[in-house]
Enzyme design. Structure first.
Site, mmCIF file in Angstrom:
data_model
loop_
_atom_site.group_PDB
_atom_site.id
_atom_site.type_symbol
_atom_site.label_atom_id
_atom_site.label_comp_id
_atom_site.label_asym_id
_atom_site.label_seq_id
_atom_site.Cartn_x
_atom_site.Cartn_y
_atom_site.Cartn_z
ATOM 1 N N GLN A 74 0.676 -5.196 47.329
ATOM 2 C CA GLN A 74 -0.022 -4.319 47.054
ATOM 3 C C GLN A 74 0.225 -3.270 45.237
ATOM 4 O O GLN A 74 -0.656 -3.354 44.374
ATOM 5 C CB GLN A 74 -1.020 -3.594 47.605
ATOM 6 C CG GLN A 74 -1.317 -4.363 48.477
ATOM 7 C CD GLN A 74 -2.772 -4.210 50.132
ATOM 8 O OE1 GLN A 74 -2.223 -2.780 50.317
ATOM 9 N NE2 GLN A 74 -3.485 -4.553 50.880
ATOM 10 N N ILE A 116 7.098 2.054 2.988
ATOM 11 C CA ILE A 116 6.236 1.502 2.112
ATOM 12 C C ILE A 116 6.108 0.008 2.556
ATOM 13 O O ILE A 116 7.524 -1.139 3.034
ATOM 14 C CB ILE A 116 6.412 1.155 0.983
ATOM 15 C CG1 ILE A 116 6.147 3.122 0.642
ATOM 16 C CG2 ILE A 116 5.203 0.468 0.104
ATOM 17 C CD1 ILE A 116 5.032 4.011 0.594
ATOM 18 N N GLU A 125 -0.853 4.885 9.564
ATOM 19 C CA GLU A 125 -2.188 4.806 9.267
ATOM 20 C C GLU A 125 -3.109 5.504 10.125
ATOM 21 O O GLU A 125 -4.402 5.487 10.671
ATOM 22 C CB GLU A 125 -3.135 3.580 9.842
ATOM 23 C CG GLU A 125 -2.596 2.370 9.040
ATOM 24 C CD GLU A 125 -3.152 0.914 8.660
ATOM 25 O OE1 GLU A 125 -4.575 0.977 9.052
ATOM 26 O OE2 GLU A 125 -2.880 -0.069 8.409
ATOM 27 N N GLU A 175 4.809 9.541 1.193
ATOM 28 C CA GLU A 175 5.808 10.459 0.590
ATOM 29 C C GLU A 175 6.501 10.822 1.597
ATOM 30 O O GLU A 175 6.353 11.439 2.015
ATOM 31 C CB GLU A 175 5.170 11.673 -0.590
ATOM 32 C CG GLU A 175 4.451 10.934 -1.869
ATOM 33 C CD GLU A 175 4.315 11.734 -2.129
ATOM 34 O OE1 GLU A 175 2.921 11.274 -3.091
ATOM 35 O OE2 GLU A 175 4.407 12.887 -2.573
ATOM 36 N N PHE A 180 0.748 -1.336 -0.068
ATOM 37 C CA PHE A 180 0.336 0.164 -0.304
ATOM 38 C C PHE A 180 0.979 1.372 0.318
ATOM 39 O O PHE A 180 1.863 1.521 1.201
ATOM 40 C CB PHE A 180 -1.258 0.088 1.380
ATOM 41 C CG PHE A 180 -2.285 0.715 1.525
ATOM 42 C CD1 PHE A 180 -2.948 1.140 0.964
ATOM 43 C CD2 PHE A 180 -2.119 2.339 2.102
ATOM 44 C CE1 PHE A 180 -3.761 2.499 0.511
ATOM 45 C CE2 PHE A 180 -2.345 3.478 2.199
ATOM 46 C CZ PHE A 180 -3.881 3.475 1.873
#
Length: 376
Positions: free
Chosen positions: A273, A153, A358, A123, A119
């Site tokens: 704890q 890419i 993305e 750039e 995909f």
């Protein structure tokens, strides 16, 4: 691993069966040797295809819940396996959703593992700002000629086919982009640099110099490239959150093992704890992330035309939460947590890129805010 989330109403029995079958397969087949990343990715695509898992990666109808469950499961076992699966889907996402019958012929190869997809959107001068895309595609005769550069890419250098975005000039900014199907052997397409990053992934910088494509290489209509890219990301952004979720679940599992076995002040660390508080925080973040991821996936599968807000929330929260969960796991492992080769150290390197690709986290915040403000 806690599998109680599979009982949530987001899922159908077929999803539960898919998760169980893939987990069994992954337990036997993964992880693989990452020494030669290119060879490892080729082998993973081949094996995922032979196992039938890639049939979920493309097609006219994408089941986002299945995609998310597969990415979560693979990421829990092997980050590179998740990458290999994800790129078969994202790489061919535009073809699945907008391609012609002839273009979908590539899906027969990518869904069986016979071909690897890429995909090509980012750039050197435009990452999250897709409207600044500078690669051009000009009409010449009955075809197109492409010039420009793409970087970072995924599968660059090993892909057999790319979906590439270029400026065709129908309008200024985002409205002047188009998407093209580009076989890797096309003259004029060159890999000018292989990019090494902290987690082993095949990435490259590509250059296009007078790349000639036929008219039928255009995906959808000229000028619709931005809409195509955003629609593809709408479908696949929740799966990035799912991959982060898989990393986080593995980190919690590793942390639980560590604190139950490691002695501190004469007792297992799990009895402290403060340690219990950390485990609770990790579990809380994981469940909150899972709810956002599978809400987005369910919403899309139920027929919503767009899930821009839900996808952005899922991707943003799940990746940021996973970073925090994994960091806490490293802390609980102490010195061994930063020792190269341990699982938590590997997860620490794997998770970082998910907050960038993305759509970086800050960009997801802008998307969410604009969506809310536009609807106010």
């Amino acid at each position: 691993m806690d599998r109680s989330f599979l009982d949530w109403p987001f899922f159908e029995d077929r999803h539960r069966e898919l998760a169980a079958a893939l987990d069994e397969w992954a337990g036997a087949a993964l992880p693989v040797d990452h020494g030669d990343v290119d060879a490892a990715c080729r082998g993973l695509v081949r094996d995922l295809g032979a196992g039938g898992w890639l049939r979920h990666s493309g097609g006219e109808v994408l089941d986002i819940r299945s995609l998310c469950l597969i990415r979560e499961t693979l990421a829990r076992h092997d980050g590179l396996a998740d990458f290999a699966f994800a790129m078969q889907g994202l790489g061919m996402g535009a073809v699945s959703l907008f391609g012609t019958a002839a273009q979908r012929g590539w899906l027969e190869r990518t869904r069986t593992g016979a071909a690897i997809s890429g995909f090509a959107l980012t750039e050197p001068g435009s990452g999250s700002d897709v409207a600044r895309t500078a690669t051009t595609a000009r009409r010449e005769g009955d075809g197109w000629v492409l010039d420009g550069e793409k970087t970072y890419i995924s599968n660059g250098g090993i892909a057999d086919v790319y979906v590439i975005f270029a400026r065709t000039g129908e309008a200024q900014g985002a409205r002047g982009l188009s998407a093209f199907l580009l076989p890797a052997e096309t003259p004029g397409l060159r890999v000018v640099e292989r990019i090494e990053v902290m987690a082993p992934h095949p990435l490259a910088h590509l250059r296009l110099e007078g790349v000639r494509l036929p008219a039928d290489a255009l995906i959808g209509e000229a000028g619709s490239g931005f809409r195509i890219a955003m629609t593809v990301l709408d479908h696949f952004r929740p799966t990035v959150g799912a991959a982060a979720l898989g990393f986080a679940r593995r980190a919690l599992d590793e942390a639980v093992i560590r604190v139950r076995e490691r002695q501190l002040f004469g007792a297992p660390m799990a009895e402290l704890q403060m340690v219990q508080g950390h485990i609770a925080d990790m579990a809380l973040k994981i469940d909150a992330a899972a709810l956002l991821v599978y809400r987005a996936a369910w919403t899309k599968d139920m027929g919503a035309p767009r899930i821009t807000r839900e996808a952005a929330m899922a991707k943003l929260y799940a990746t940021e939460a996973a970073q925090q969960v994994i960091d806490q796991a490293v802390q609980l492992w102490g010195g061994d947590g930063v020792r190269r080769g341990t699982m938590v150290e590997s997860l620490y390197r794997e998770i970082r890129a998910l907050r960038i690709y993305e759509g970086a986290s800050d960009v997801q915040k802008l998307i969410i805010a604009r969506n809310i403000l536009e609807g106010a």
